[in-house]
Design a protein around this motif. Structure first.
Motif, PDB file in Angstrom:
ATOM      1  N   GLN A   1     -12.670   2.442   4.093  1.00 34.73           N
ATOM      2  CA  GLN A   1     -11.873   2.266   2.905  1.00 34.73           C
ATOM      3  C   GLN A   1     -10.433   1.328   3.202  1.00 34.73           C
ATOM      4  OE1 GLN A   1     -12.236   3.187  -0.108  1.00 34.73           O
ATOM      5  NE2 GLN A   1     -13.790   4.898   0.355  1.00 34.73           N
ATOM      6  N   LEU A   2     -10.527   0.065   2.613  1.00 34.75           N
ATOM      7  CA  LEU A   2      -9.266  -0.799   2.962  1.00 34.75           C
ATOM      8  C   LEU A   2      -8.730  -1.318   1.842  1.00 34.75           C
ATOM      9  CD1 LEU A   2     -10.467  -4.040   2.206  1.00 34.75           C
ATOM     10  CD2 LEU A   2     -11.908  -3.510   4.452  1.00 34.75           C
ATOM     11  N   ASN A   3      -7.398  -1.936   1.813  1.00 37.93           N
ATOM     12  CA  ASN A   3      -6.484  -2.338   0.845  1.00 37.93           C
ATOM     13  C   ASN A   3      -6.943  -3.705   0.802  1.00 37.93           C
ATOM     14  OD1 ASN A   3      -4.611  -3.301  -0.776  1.00 37.93           O
ATOM     15  ND2 ASN A   3      -3.045  -1.649   0.015  1.00 37.93           N
ATOM     16  N   LEU A   4      -7.624  -4.340  -0.071  1.00 37.16           N
ATOM     17  CA  LEU A   4      -7.882  -5.487  -0.306  1.00 37.16           C
ATOM     18  C   LEU A   4      -6.742  -6.418  -0.573  1.00 37.16           C
ATOM     19  CD1 LEU A   4     -10.296  -7.494  -0.525  1.00 37.16           C
ATOM     20  CD2 LEU A   4     -10.601  -7.141  -2.917  1.00 37.16           C
ATOM     21  N   SER A   5      -5.686  -5.730  -1.225  1.00 31.58           N
ATOM     22  CA  SER A   5      -4.592  -6.618  -1.566  1.00 31.58           C
ATOM     23  C   SER A   5      -3.919  -7.010  -0.211  1.00 31.58           C
ATOM     24  CB  SER A   5      -3.546  -5.583  -2.385  1.00 31.58           C
ATOM     25  OG  SER A   5      -4.101  -5.190  -3.478  1.00 31.58           O
ATOM     26  N   GLU A   6      -3.677  -5.988   0.671  1.00 27.67           N
ATOM     27  CA  GLU A   6      -2.938  -6.671   2.023  1.00 27.67           C
ATOM     28  C   GLU A   6      -3.883  -7.743   2.658  1.00 27.67           C
ATOM     29  OE1 GLU A   6      -2.471  -2.856   4.199  1.00 27.67           O
ATOM     30  OE2 GLU A   6      -1.009  -2.061   2.899  1.00 27.67           O
ATOM     31  N   LEU A   7      -5.252  -7.348   2.639  1.00 19.92           N
ATOM     32  CA  LEU A   7      -6.207  -8.256   3.354  1.00 19.92           C
ATOM     33  C   LEU A   7      -5.929  -9.540   2.714  1.00 19.92           C
ATOM     34  CD1 LEU A   7      -8.444  -8.899   5.390  1.00 19.92           C
ATOM     35  CD2 LEU A   7      -9.880  -8.378   3.867  1.00 19.92           C
TER      36      LEU A   7
ATOM     37  N   LEU B   1     -13.325  -7.650   9.010  1.00 23.23           N
ATOM     38  CA  LEU B   1     -13.436  -8.739  10.003  1.00 23.23           C
ATOM     39  C   LEU B   1     -14.421  -9.757   8.989  1.00 23.23           C
ATOM     40  CD1 LEU B   1     -13.264 -10.411  12.237  1.00 23.23           C
ATOM     41  CD2 LEU B   1     -15.583  -9.458  13.127  1.00 23.23           C
ATOM     42  N   THR B   2     -15.425  -9.178   8.340  1.00 19.62           N
ATOM     43  CA  THR B   2     -16.179 -10.322   7.556  1.00 19.62           C
ATOM     44  C   THR B   2     -15.651 -10.577   6.210  1.00 19.62           C
ATOM     45  OG1 THR B   2     -17.255  -8.522   6.684  1.00 19.62           O
ATOM     46  CG2 THR B   2     -18.594  -9.633   8.530  1.00 19.62           C
ATOM     47  N   LEU B   3     -14.930  -9.696   5.318  1.00 20.73           N
ATOM     48  CA  LEU B   3     -14.150 -10.065   4.369  1.00 20.73           C
ATOM     49  C   LEU B   3     -13.165 -10.969   4.718  1.00 20.73           C
ATOM     50  CD1 LEU B   3     -14.056  -6.480   2.773  1.00 20.73           C
ATOM     51  CD2 LEU B   3     -15.369  -8.276   1.929  1.00 20.73           C
ATOM     52  N   SER B   4     -12.286 -10.694   5.700  1.00 15.22           N
ATOM     53  CA  SER B   4     -11.460 -11.736   5.965  1.00 15.22           C
ATOM     54  C   SER B   4     -11.679 -13.023   6.132  1.00 15.22           C
ATOM     55  CB  SER B   4     -10.300 -11.192   7.069  1.00 15.22           C
ATOM     56  OG  SER B   4     -11.434 -11.299   8.209  1.00 15.22           O
ATOM     57  N   LEU B   5     -12.992 -13.137   7.007  1.00 13.40           N
ATOM     58  CA  LEU B   5     -13.716 -14.478   7.168  1.00 13.40           C
ATOM     59  C   LEU B   5     -14.114 -14.918   5.885  1.00 13.40           C
ATOM     60  CD1 LEU B   5     -14.909 -16.289   9.334  1.00 13.40           C
ATOM     61  CD2 LEU B   5     -16.946 -15.110   9.098  1.00 13.40           C
TER      62      LEU B   5
ATOM     63  N   LEU C   1     -19.682 -21.606   3.243  1.00 14.45           N
ATOM     64  CA  LEU C   1     -19.923 -20.805   1.612  1.00 14.45           C
ATOM     65  C   LEU C   1     -21.284 -20.122   1.782  1.00 14.45           C
ATOM     66  CD1 LEU C   1     -19.313 -23.824  -0.843  1.00 14.45           C
ATOM     67  CD2 LEU C   1     -17.805 -21.661  -0.287  1.00 14.45           C
ATOM     68  N   TYR C   2     -22.259 -20.663   2.626  1.00 14.58           N
ATOM     69  CA  TYR C   2     -23.324 -19.600   3.062  1.00 14.58           C
ATOM     70  C   TYR C   2     -22.903 -18.101   3.675  1.00 14.58           C
ATOM     71  CZ  TYR C   2     -27.116 -18.128   5.918  1.00 14.58           C
ATOM     72  OH  TYR C   2     -28.402 -17.256   6.503  1.00 14.58           O
ATOM     73  N   LEU C   3     -22.127 -18.414   4.557  1.00 18.73           N
ATOM     74  CA  LEU C   3     -21.705 -16.870   5.192  1.00 18.73           C
ATOM     75  C   LEU C   3     -20.789 -16.292   4.137  1.00 18.73           C
ATOM     76  CD1 LEU C   3     -20.452 -17.904   8.653  1.00 18.73           C
ATOM     77  CD2 LEU C   3     -22.445 -16.340   8.157  1.00 18.73           C
ATOM     78  N   THR C   4     -20.109 -16.828   3.381  1.00 16.52           N
ATOM     79  CA  THR C   4     -19.259 -16.043   2.328  1.00 16.52           C
ATOM     80  C   THR C   4     -20.352 -15.185   1.510  1.00 16.52           C
ATOM     81  OG1 THR C   4     -17.547 -17.753   2.468  1.00 16.52           O
ATOM     82  CG2 THR C   4     -17.874 -16.334   0.548  1.00 16.52           C
ATOM     83  N   LYS C   5     -21.408 -16.174   0.960  1.00 18.68           N
ATOM     84  CA  LYS C   5     -22.259 -15.492   0.001  1.00 18.68           C
ATOM     85  C   LYS C   5     -23.091 -14.270   0.737  1.00 18.68           C
ATOM     86  CE  LYS C   5     -26.382 -16.656  -2.735  1.00 18.68           C
ATOM     87  NZ  LYS C   5     -27.281 -17.558  -3.422  1.00 18.68           N
ATOM     88  N   LYS C   6     -23.353 -14.462   1.837  1.00 18.31           N
ATOM     89  CA  LYS C   6     -23.982 -13.395   2.689  1.00 18.31           C
ATOM     90  C   LYS C   6     -23.172 -12.252   2.844  1.00 18.31           C
ATOM     91  CE  LYS C   6     -28.132 -14.730   4.179  1.00 18.31           C
ATOM     92  NZ  LYS C   6     -29.498 -14.006   3.971  1.00 18.31           N
ATOM     93  N   ILE C   7     -21.885 -12.398   3.072  1.00 20.47           N
ATOM     94  CA  ILE C   7     -20.952 -11.361   3.278  1.00 20.47           C
ATOM     95  C   ILE C   7     -20.674 -10.467   1.694  1.00 20.47           C
ATOM     96  CG2 ILE C   7     -18.451 -10.729   3.759  1.00 20.47           C
ATOM     97  CD1 ILE C   7     -18.468 -13.023   5.668  1.00 20.47           C
ATOM     98  N   VAL C   8     -20.590 -11.452   1.045  1.00 20.88           N
ATOM     99  CA  VAL C   8     -20.532 -10.917  -0.314  1.00 20.88           C
ATOM    100  C   VAL C   8     -21.589  -9.902  -0.987  1.00 20.88           C
ATOM    101  CG1 VAL C   8     -20.373 -11.503  -3.057  1.00 20.88           C
ATOM    102  CG2 VAL C   8     -18.801 -12.430  -1.387  1.00 20.88           C
ATOM    103  N   GLN C   9     -22.922 -10.570  -0.485  1.00 25.62           N
ATOM    104  CA  GLN C   9     -24.073  -9.665  -0.894  1.00 25.62           C
ATOM    105  C   GLN C   9     -24.352  -8.565  -0.118  1.00 25.62           C
ATOM    106  OE1 GLN C   9     -27.042 -12.742  -0.212  1.00 25.62           O
ATOM    107  NE2 GLN C   9     -27.037 -13.448  -2.207  1.00 25.62           N
ATOM    108  N   GLU C  10     -23.890  -8.420   1.252  1.00 20.14           N
ATOM    109  CA  GLU C  10     -23.813  -7.328   1.810  1.00 20.14           C
ATOM    110  C   GLU C  10     -22.803  -6.256   1.506  1.00 20.14           C
ATOM    111  OE1 GLU C  10     -25.504  -6.474   4.586  1.00 20.14           O
ATOM    112  OE2 GLU C  10     -26.858  -8.155   4.632  1.00 20.14           O
ATOM    113  N   HIS C  11     -21.826  -6.516   0.605  1.00 17.30           N
ATOM    114  CA  HIS C  11     -20.864  -5.651   0.038  1.00 17.30           C
ATOM    115  C   HIS C  11     -21.048  -5.282  -1.456  1.00 17.30           C
ATOM    116  CE1 HIS C  11     -18.583  -6.767   3.910  1.00 17.30           C
ATOM    117  NE2 HIS C  11     -17.824  -5.662   3.337  1.00 17.30           N
ATOM    118  N   ARG C  12     -22.408  -5.638  -1.915  1.00 18.01           N
ATOM    119  CA  ARG C  12     -22.775  -5.314  -2.932  1.00 18.01           C
ATOM    120  C   ARG C  12     -22.062  -6.159  -4.176  1.00 18.01           C
ATOM    121  NH1 ARG C  12     -22.561  -0.526  -4.728  1.00 18.01           N
ATOM    122  NH2 ARG C  12     -21.109   0.061  -3.376  1.00 18.01           N
ATOM    123  N   GLY C  13     -21.493  -7.314  -3.906  1.00 19.73           N
ATOM    124  CA  GLY C  13     -20.555  -8.106  -4.544  1.00 19.73           C
ATOM    125  C   GLY C  13     -21.378  -9.201  -5.656  1.00 19.73           C
TER     126      GLY C  13
END
Length: 339
Positions: free
Chosen positions: A188-194, A226-230, A301-313
Motif C-alpha cells: 500500500q503506497l500513497n501515489l500522491s506523495e510518490l 521503485l518501478t512506479l517512480s521509474l 516508454l517500453y518499460l513504462t508500459k511493462k510496469i503499468v501492465q504489471e500493476h493491472r493498469g
C-alpha cells in the motif's frame, strides 16, 4: 559506421531479392508440374479410350462400351480432383510458410536495426555524462574555485550521476522483465506523495522547463514503489525531451471512478497517429540515430508500459490542443480507500 550500415543494407536487399526469387521459382515449378500432370492425365485418358475402341465393339456391345467410357471419364475426373486438391494444399502450405518466414525475417531485421540504434543511443547517453563528470572533476582538481562555483559543479555532477543511474536502472529492469526475473514488492503506497517526489526531483534536475502539477491528495494504490517512480520519471523525462526549452510540462493526478490517473502533458510537436502504438515497443524511437536530435535509448516508454501492465493498469497517449501530447497511466485504487 555509415559504411557498415550501407553494407548491411545491401546484404538485406540481396537476401530479400533471393528469398522472393526462390518463392517465385517454387510457385512456377508447382504450376509447371500441375500443368504437366493435367496433360499427362489427358494422354492417359486418350490411350485408354483408344484401347477400348480396339478391344470392344461399340456396335455389338454398346452398353459395355458406354460403361467403360463412363469409367474412364470418372477416373479422369478423380485424377483431376486429386491434382487440384494436392496442388491447392501445396500452394497454401508454401504461401503460409513463405509468409511466416518473411514475417519472422522482417521482424528480425527490424529488431537488429533497433538494437543497432539502441547501441548508438546508449553510447551517446553514456559518453555525455562521463565527459561532463570528467571535465568537472578536472576543473575542481586544477583550479581553486570559490564555494559558489564549487557548489554548482557538485550539483551538476550529482545530476549527471543520477542520469547515469537512471539509464542503468532502465537497462537492468528491461533485461529482468524480458527474462521474467524481476519480482515486484507490492504494498500500500500513497501515489500522491510518490508523484510529488518525482516532480520535485525533476525540478531540481531540469531548469530548462517549467513544471506545473495538479495532484489530488491521499490517492492510495497497491504497487511497487521503485518501478512506479521509474515509470513516472520516464514520462516526465520524455515530455522534457520532446518539448522545446522554456515550455511547460504539466503533471496531474486525480481519481476517476475506481482508477488513479496520472497524466503528463507537454507542448511538443505531438506524435503522429501511425506512431502511437509503435512508441511503446522495445528500442523503438521515431526517426533514426543519425537524424534524431533528442537523447534517449528507446527503453523509457517500453518499460513504462511493462510496469503499468504489471500493476493491472492502462496506458495511452492523446493529442493535446493546440499542440503537444498527453500520456496517461491509470492504476486500480485500493478498494478500502476508494472514496
Amino acid at each position: 559506421m555509415k559504411r557498415r550500415a550501407i553494407i548491411k543494407q545491401k546484404s538485406t536487399r540481396f537476401i530479400t531479392y533471393f528469398y522472393f526469387f526462390l518463392l517465385v521459382y517454387t510457385l512456377a515449378a508447382l504450376i509447371w508440374w500441375g500443368i504437366s500432370l493435367f496433360h499427362q492425365s489427358e494422354i492417359i485418358t486418350e490411350s485408354q479410350q483408344r484401347y477400348l475402341r480396339l478391344t470392344v465393339d461399340s456396335l455389338q456391345h454398346p452398353a459395355l462400351f458406354q460403361q467403360e467410357m463412363a469409367r474412364i471419364a470418372h477416373e479422369e475426373q478423380m485424377r483431376k480432383f486429386k491434382y487440384w486438391g494436392e496442388g491447392i494444399t501445396f500452394l497454401l502450405v508454401i504461401l503460409i510458410g513463405a509468409a511466416y518466414v518473411y514475417r519472422a525475417t522482417r521482424r528480425q531485421i527490424l529488431l537488429s536495426r533497433q538494437q543497432n540504434n539502441f547501441m548508438m543511443a546508449v553510447t551517446h547517453e553514456l559518453k555525455s555524462p562521463i565527459a561532463a563528470l570528467q571535465l568537472n572533476l578536472e576543473t575542481l582538481l586544477k583550479r581553486k574555485l570559490d564555494p559558489e562555483k564549487q557548489q554548482k559543479l557538485l550539483e551538476s555532477m550529482i545530476a549527471e550521476t543520477t542520469r547515469l543511474n537512471h539509464l542503468c536502472n532502465n537497462m537492468l529492469l528491461a533485461s529482468q522483465f524480458e527474462s521474467r526475473q524481476y519480482q515486484m514488492i507490492k504494498e500500500q503506497l500513497n501515489l500522491s506523495e510518490l508523484v510529488t517526489q518525482c516532480v520535485l526531483q525533476q525540478q531540481r534536475r531540469v531548469h530548462t522547463h517549467t513544471f506545473v502539477s495538479h495532484i489530488d491528495q491521499d490517492v492510495w494504490i497497491k504497487g511497487d514503489m521503485l518501478t512506479l517512480s521509474l515509470a513516472i520519471n520516464n514520462l516526465i523525462e520524455n515530455a522534457v525531451k520532446y518539448s522545446p526549452k522554456g515550455s511547460t510540462v504539466e503533471i496531474s493526478l486525480h481519481k476517476d471512478q475506481a482508477m488513479a490517473v496520472v497524466s503528463v502533458a507537454d507542448e511538443g510537436s505531438g506524435i503522429p497517429d501511425a506512431e502511437k502504438t509503435k512508441i511503446f515497443d522495445r528500442f523503438y524511437r521515431i526517426g533514426n540515430e543519425n537524424t534524431r536530435k533528442t537523447k534517449g535509448t528507446g527503453l523509457g516508454l517500453y518499460l513504462t508500459k511493462k510496469i503499468v501492465q504489471e500493476h493491472r493498469g492502462m496506458i495511452r497517449v492523446l493529442d493535446r490542443k493546440p499542440q503537444g501530447s498527453i500520456f496517461e497511466i491509470a492504476f486500480p485504487l485500493t478498494r478500502d480507500l476508494i472514496s
